[in-house]
Design an enzyme around this catalytic site. Structure first.
Site, PDB file in Angstrom:
ATOM      1  N   SER A 124       0.840  -1.195   0.000  1.00 15.53           N
ATOM      2  CA  SER A 124       0.000   0.000   0.000  1.00 15.53           C
ATOM      3  C   SER A 124       0.872   1.242   0.000  1.00 15.53           C
ATOM      4  CB  SER A 124      -0.862  -0.014   1.264  1.00 15.53           C
ATOM      5  OG  SER A 124      -1.469   1.244   1.459  1.00 15.53           O
ATOM      6  N   TYR A 150      -1.859  -1.346  10.831  1.00 16.72           N
ATOM      7  CA  TYR A 150      -2.128  -1.879   9.489  1.00 16.72           C
ATOM      8  C   TYR A 150      -1.006  -1.471   8.527  1.00 16.72           C
ATOM      9  CZ  TYR A 150      -3.600  -1.398   4.685  1.00 16.72           C
ATOM     10  OH  TYR A 150      -3.597  -1.404   3.317  1.00 16.72           O
ATOM     11  N   LYS A 154       2.236  -3.684   6.416  1.00 18.64           N
ATOM     12  CA  LYS A 154       2.617  -3.635   4.990  1.00 18.64           C
ATOM     13  C   LYS A 154       4.114  -3.320   4.859  1.00 18.64           C
ATOM     14  CE  LYS A 154      -1.428  -4.547   3.247  1.00 18.64           C
ATOM     15  NZ  LYS A 154      -1.670  -5.863   2.620  1.00 18.64           N
TER      16      LYS A 154
HETATM   17  C1  UD1 Z   1      -6.931   4.548   3.774  1.00 20.13           C
HETATM   18  C2  UD1 Z   1      -5.822   4.217   4.728  1.00 20.13           C
HETATM   19  C3  UD1 Z   1      -4.730   3.495   3.987  1.00 20.13           C
HETATM   20  C4  UD1 Z   1      -5.281   2.252   3.332  1.00 20.13           C
HETATM   21  C5  UD1 Z   1      -6.452   2.607   2.443  1.00 20.13           C
HETATM   22  C6  UD1 Z   1      -7.120   1.333   1.986  1.00 20.13           C
HETATM   23  C7  UD1 Z   1      -5.880   5.957   6.482  1.00 20.13           C
HETATM   24  C8  UD1 Z   1      -5.132   7.067   7.131  1.00 20.13           C
HETATM   25  N1  UD1 Z   1      -5.315   5.400   5.385  1.00 20.13           N
HETATM   26  O1  UD1 Z   1      -6.415   5.458   2.811  1.00 20.13           O
HETATM   27  O2  UD1 Z   1      -3.733   3.137   4.900  1.00 20.13           O
HETATM   28  O3  UD1 Z   1      -4.299   1.618   2.577  1.00 20.13           O
HETATM   29  O4  UD1 Z   1      -7.423   3.385   3.153  1.00 20.13           O
HETATM   30  O5  UD1 Z   1      -8.100   1.603   1.065  1.00 20.13           O
HETATM   31  O6  UD1 Z   1      -6.947   5.551   6.914  1.00 20.13           O
HETATM   32  N2  UD1 Z   1     -12.757  10.754   3.684  1.00 20.13           N
HETATM   33  C9  UD1 Z   1     -13.797  11.574   4.076  1.00 20.13           C
HETATM   34  N3  UD1 Z   1     -14.920  10.993   4.596  1.00 20.13           N
HETATM   35  C10 UD1 Z   1     -15.049   9.642   4.756  1.00 20.13           C
HETATM   36  C11 UD1 Z   1     -13.976   8.807   4.344  1.00 20.13           C
HETATM   37  C12 UD1 Z   1     -12.839   9.418   3.830  1.00 20.13           C
HETATM   38  O7  UD1 Z   1     -13.729  12.798   3.961  1.00 20.13           O
HETATM   39  O8  UD1 Z   1     -16.105   9.184   5.256  1.00 20.13           O
HETATM   40  C13 UD1 Z   1     -11.555  11.382   3.071  1.00 20.13           C
HETATM   41  C14 UD1 Z   1     -10.262  11.127   3.802  1.00 20.13           C
HETATM   42  O9  UD1 Z   1     -10.020  12.108   4.783  1.00 20.13           O
HETATM   43  C15 UD1 Z   1      -9.242  11.150   2.647  1.00 20.13           C
HETATM   44  C16 UD1 Z   1     -10.031  10.621   1.456  1.00 20.13           C
HETATM   45  O10 UD1 Z   1     -11.400  10.810   1.792  1.00 20.13           O
HETATM   46  O11 UD1 Z   1      -8.855  12.480   2.364  1.00 20.13           O
HETATM   47  C17 UD1 Z   1      -9.785   9.142   1.192  1.00 20.13           C
HETATM   48  O12 UD1 Z   1      -9.994   8.404   2.381  1.00 20.13           O
HETATM   49  P1  UD1 Z   1      -9.994   6.798   2.399  1.00 20.13           P
HETATM   50  O13 UD1 Z   1     -10.890   6.295   1.339  1.00 20.13           O
HETATM   51  O14 UD1 Z   1     -10.279   6.356   3.797  1.00 20.13           O
HETATM   52  O15 UD1 Z   1      -8.512   6.409   1.972  1.00 20.13           O
HETATM   53  P2  UD1 Z   1      -7.105   6.840   2.608  1.00 20.13           P
HETATM   54  O16 UD1 Z   1      -7.272   7.505   3.918  1.00 20.13           O
HETATM   55  O17 UD1 Z   1      -6.343   7.558   1.557  1.00 20.13           O
END
Ligand code: UD1
Length: 337
Positions: A124, A150, A154
């Site tokens: 990842s 997690y 990795k």
């Molecule tokens: C997350 C994990 C990463 C993992 C990946 C798997 C964290 C810090 N990182 O990545 O380690 O490999 O998922 O798919 O959790 N967001 C919102 N509202 C939500 C959900 C997300 O605003 O309800 C935003 C987050 O702040 C971020 C973006 O959407 O800016 C993407 O979030 P997400 O899909 O959870 O992925 P990552 O955080 O990049």
């Protein structure tokens, strides 16, 4: 090739099973279904008109792993199996380390005993920790500033693979660092089926669209990005699946590492707008506090995979949203019980 997919019933595994089968490879799946359903594999069989051998086993248990894998014949392994919820990993660190690391060690032992020398591992972009520069290439530092167990599993498994290869030089391993996988097969028959409340952005938006969640919580709008919301590199799961095929067919010998991403960043609000376009209406959202451990921006430099694997993304974020919506609207409860 006969390719064993560990965790092959999961989101990325099932799409990779489909693409490998369509390319003429034979697929075997081993899964403990702790966070997946055998139904995904049945649907891949229907979509491809092929049969896939499905074995239930927990690879973190050395006896079960041996019993399940020793009788099988395969030429290569794609190791997807593992736990992947960031928040849960901070609450249950020992379970995460045990599951992800033990399963990999058991798998490597069995591969060596059987003389299977080809491995592709699901890593990842989380191993990059806090980005030191953007876009991130594979030379970016890893294992510094990783914020959760997690992510550490990795980073540690990457190191384990490199160390094992030194002692067992016949091992050819490809480490794939995924950015943010989204979307579904365009048929809408297979897709992401998160248990409980989705942690990730796109499945959460999809559940808002289908009426299962009230509104999207946007985690922070004060980042130093175009609109203040977090920027990520979203990659269509079918492009990601094709990256695994390219890794199996094209990677050089030894250990090689590749980013699988699009090279393009999208903000949370841009993803929301793209999903709204797919659904054909506006979706409710609210700006809330930033999520602990989140960074402002992550974007892949995919040039190495483009060059060495002859692979590049073909699909857009709009297509990913349309495909995720086709899956979510036809399967509001995922694969069901
Ligand atoms: C997350 C994990 C990463 C993992 C990946 C798997 C964290 C810090 N990182 O990545 O380690 O490999 O998922 O798919 O959790 N967001 C919102 N509202 C939500 C959900 C997300 O605003 O309800 C935003 C987050 O702040 C971020 C973006 O959407 O800016 C993407 O979030 P997400 O899909 O959870 O992925 P990552 O955080 O990049």
């Amino acid at each position: 090739m006969r390719v064993l997919l560990t965790g092959g019933a999961g989101y990325i595994g099932s799409h990779t099973a489909l693409v490998l089968t369509e390319r003429g490879h034979e697929v075997l799946v081993v899964d403990n279904f702790s966070n997946s359903s055998p139904e995904s594999v049945r649907r891949v069989e229907q979509l491809t008109n092929a049969s896939i051998e499905l074995i239930e086993a927990d690879l973190a248990d050395p006896e079960q792993a041996k019993r399940a894998l020793e009788p099988l014949e395969f030429d290569a392994v794609v190791h997807f199996a593992g736990l992947k919820a960031v928040g849960e990993s901070t609450e249950q660190p020992a379970r995460y380390y045990r599951t992800n690391i033990d399963s990999t060690l058991n798998l490597l032992d069995i591969m060596r005993a059987k003389g299977v020398t080809k491995l592709v591992f699901s890593s990842s972009a989380t191993v990059y920790g806090d980005p030191q520069y953007l876009p991130q290439d594979e030379l970016h530092q890893t294992g510094v500033g990783v914020t959760n167990p997690y992510g550490w599993t990795k980073a540690m498994i990457e190191q384990i693979i490199r160390d094992v290869q030194v002692a067992w030089p016949e091992l050819n391993a490809v480490i794939l660092r995924y950015f943010n996988p989204v979307g579904a097969h365009p048929s809408g028959r297979i897709g992401e089926d998160p248990a409980g409340i989705p942690n990730n952005l796109m499945p959460f938006i999809a559940q808002v669209a289908v009426g299962k969640r009230e509104k999207l919580m946007v985690f922070g709008d004060a980042y130093e990005t175009s609109d203040g919301t977090g920027v990520r590199d979203y990659i269509h799961v079918m492009d990601l699946a094709e990256g695994h095929v390219a890794a199996l067919e094209q990677a050089p010998s030894g250990v090689s590492t590749y980013n699988l991403g699009s090279g393009k960043g999208s903000s949370v609000l841009e993803v929301l707008r793209a999903f709204e376009k797919a659904v054909g209406r506006e979706l409710p959202y609210e700006i809330t506090a930033a999520r602990a451990g989140d960074v402002a921006e992550m974007v892949a430099d995919p040039a190495k995979a483009n060059r060495e694997l002859g692979w590049a993304v073909k699909r857009t974020l709009d297509e990913a949203c349309a495909d995720a919506w086709a899956w979510q609207s036809a399967n509001p409860d995922g694969y069901g019980a």
